[in-house]
Design a protein around this motif. Structure first.
Motif, PDB file in Angstrom:
ATOM      1  N   THR A 241     -24.895  -1.744  -5.063  1.00  0.00           N
ATOM      2  CA  THR A 241     -25.321  -2.910  -5.967  1.00  0.00           C
ATOM      3  C   THR A 241     -24.284  -3.805  -6.560  1.00  0.00           C
ATOM      4  N   LEU A 242     -24.176  -5.193  -6.025  1.00  0.00           N
ATOM      5  CA  LEU A 242     -23.176  -5.761  -6.924  1.00  0.00           C
ATOM      6  C   LEU A 242     -23.467  -6.054  -8.384  1.00  0.00           C
ATOM      7  N   LYS A 243     -22.202  -5.888  -9.034  1.00  0.00           N
ATOM      8  CA  LYS A 243     -22.492  -5.914 -10.638  1.00  0.00           C
ATOM      9  C   LYS A 243     -21.161  -6.965 -11.057  1.00  0.00           C
ATOM     10  N   LEU A 244     -20.644  -7.301 -10.289  1.00  0.00           N
ATOM     11  CA  LEU A 244     -19.473  -8.558 -10.308  1.00  0.00           C
ATOM     12  C   LEU A 244     -19.091  -9.298  -9.223  1.00  0.00           C
ATOM     13  N   ILE A 245     -19.217 -10.677  -9.367  1.00  0.00           N
ATOM     14  CA  ILE A 245     -18.520 -11.719  -8.285  1.00  0.00           C
ATOM     15  C   ILE A 245     -17.453 -12.272  -8.928  1.00  0.00           C
ATOM     16  N   VAL A 246     -16.234 -12.436  -8.314  1.00  0.00           N
ATOM     17  CA  VAL A 246     -15.226 -12.679  -8.707  1.00  0.00           C
ATOM     18  C   VAL A 246     -14.857 -14.116  -7.729  1.00  0.00           C
ATOM     19  N   GLY A 247     -14.456 -15.261  -8.436  1.00  0.00           N
ATOM     20  CA  GLY A 247     -13.988 -16.440  -7.520  1.00  0.00           C
ATOM     21  C   GLY A 247     -12.561 -16.578  -8.064  1.00  0.00           C
ATOM     22  N   LEU A 248     -11.651 -16.751  -7.010  1.00  0.00           N
ATOM     23  CA  LEU A 248     -10.412 -16.881  -7.237  1.00  0.00           C
ATOM     24  C   LEU A 248      -9.905 -18.419  -7.069  1.00  0.00           C
TER      25      LEU A 248
ATOM     26  N   GLY B  91     -13.080 -20.450  -3.995  1.00  0.00           N
ATOM     27  CA  GLY B  91     -13.924 -19.299  -4.635  1.00  0.00           C
ATOM     28  C   GLY B  91     -14.571 -19.744  -5.862  1.00  0.00           C
ATOM     29  N   VAL B  92     -13.835 -20.499  -6.777  1.00  0.00           N
ATOM     30  CA  VAL B  92     -14.442 -20.993  -7.871  1.00  0.00           C
ATOM     31  C   VAL B  92     -15.449 -22.039  -7.537  1.00  0.00           C
ATOM     32  N   TRP B  93     -15.519 -22.741  -6.521  1.00  0.00           N
ATOM     33  CA  TRP B  93     -16.558 -23.509  -6.283  1.00  0.00           C
ATOM     34  C   TRP B  93     -17.989 -22.836  -6.209  1.00  0.00           C
ATOM     35  N   PHE B  94     -17.645 -21.618  -5.338  1.00  0.00           N
ATOM     36  CA  PHE B  94     -18.613 -20.668  -5.201  1.00  0.00           C
ATOM     37  C   PHE B  94     -19.291 -20.269  -6.498  1.00  0.00           C
ATOM     38  N   LEU B  95     -18.528 -19.847  -7.448  1.00  0.00           N
ATOM     39  CA  LEU B  95     -19.087 -19.545  -8.737  1.00  0.00           C
ATOM     40  C   LEU B  95     -19.771 -20.511  -9.398  1.00  0.00           C
ATOM     41  N   ASP B  96     -19.148 -21.650  -9.283  1.00  0.00           N
ATOM     42  CA  ASP B  96     -19.944 -22.800  -9.888  1.00  0.00           C
ATOM     43  C   ASP B  96     -21.314 -23.069  -9.429  1.00  0.00           C
TER      44      ASP B  96
ATOM     45  N   LEU C 255     -17.658  -8.238  -5.648  1.00  0.00           N
ATOM     46  CA  LEU C 255     -17.443  -9.277  -4.262  1.00  0.00           C
ATOM     47  C   LEU C 255     -16.313 -10.201  -4.997  1.00  0.00           C
ATOM     48  N   VAL C 256     -15.429 -10.548  -4.004  1.00  0.00           N
ATOM     49  CA  VAL C 256     -14.337 -11.480  -4.314  1.00  0.00           C
ATOM     50  C   VAL C 256     -14.381 -12.561  -3.285  1.00  0.00           C
TER      51      VAL C 256
END
Length: 201
Positions: free
Chosen positions: A5-12, A27-32, A93-94
């Motif tokens: 189970t994912l607990k953290l998503i990192v966007g570089l 990667g930050v676009w994905f987080l946004d 997930l990164v």
């Protein structure tokens, strides 16, 4: 709790308005976009050397992290948050830019090396060599000359490529509920079967 189970998503990416729309920041676009859809807000957290948000996806509590240490020090931020919340590498997930994929190709991968990506290299190092975390590799294309890569990833894609990358991120977001619930193979099969063309019928 399953370790799948994912607990953290990192966007570089890199901090600062001049980098916001660079290829290196997809990667930050994905987080946004996760924040927009799941009502989160990335806020500075000094102890984690980055911007952090918390969202609920399919009933699961998931943290989002944008390391603001600049790309080649991303591991400092990731390791700080993982240690504080006792998050294992396999629960992370990164998302990052992949120059070995053309725009229109986005792939999930579990484990592996850093592939020459400085952010990934630093994360693996900061985690003591642990590399068994999930990755979302968002294709940004290659300039054709390795000596031009640095300037290429630190520049903004053109209009057509931007539209396609946004489409690719949208396709990845469609499998996010599966990813968060640990349905890794199902998510991978769904994403990898998507059409690479944004305007395809």
């Amino acid at each position: 709790m399953s370790t799948d189970t994912l607990k953290l998503i990192v966007g570089l990416g890199n901090p600062g308005p001049q980098y916001r729309f660079n290829r290196h920041n997809v990667g930050v676009w994905f987080l946004d976009e996760i924040c927009r859809r799941y009502h989160g807000e990335l806020r500075p957290e000094a102890r984690f050397h980055g911007n952090v948000a918390r969202v609920t996806i399919e009933g699961n509590d998931v943290r989002l992290l944008f390391p603001t240490t600049f790309m080649n020090r991303s591991g400092l931020s990731v390791a700080s948050l993982c240690h504080y919340f006792d998050i294992q590498p396999q629960q992370m997930l990164v998302a990052y830019d992949e120059i070995d994929f053309p725009v229109g190709t986005t792939r999930l991968k579990s484990g592996g090396g850093h592939g020459g990506h400085n952010g990934m290299r630093d994360i693996i190092s900061a985690l003591g060599g642990a590399n068994d975390f999930k990755r979302l590799r968002i294709g940004v294309g290659h300039p054709g000359d390795k000596n031009k890569v640095a300037n290429y990833v630190l520049s903004d894609p053109g209009k057509d490529d931007t539209i396609q990358i946004e489409h690719d991120i949208d396709q990845a977001l469609k499998v996010l509920p599966q990813l968060v619930n640990g349905q890794w193979n199902q998510a991978m099969q769904t994403l990898h079967s998507q059409s690479p063309v944004a305007d395809s019928q």
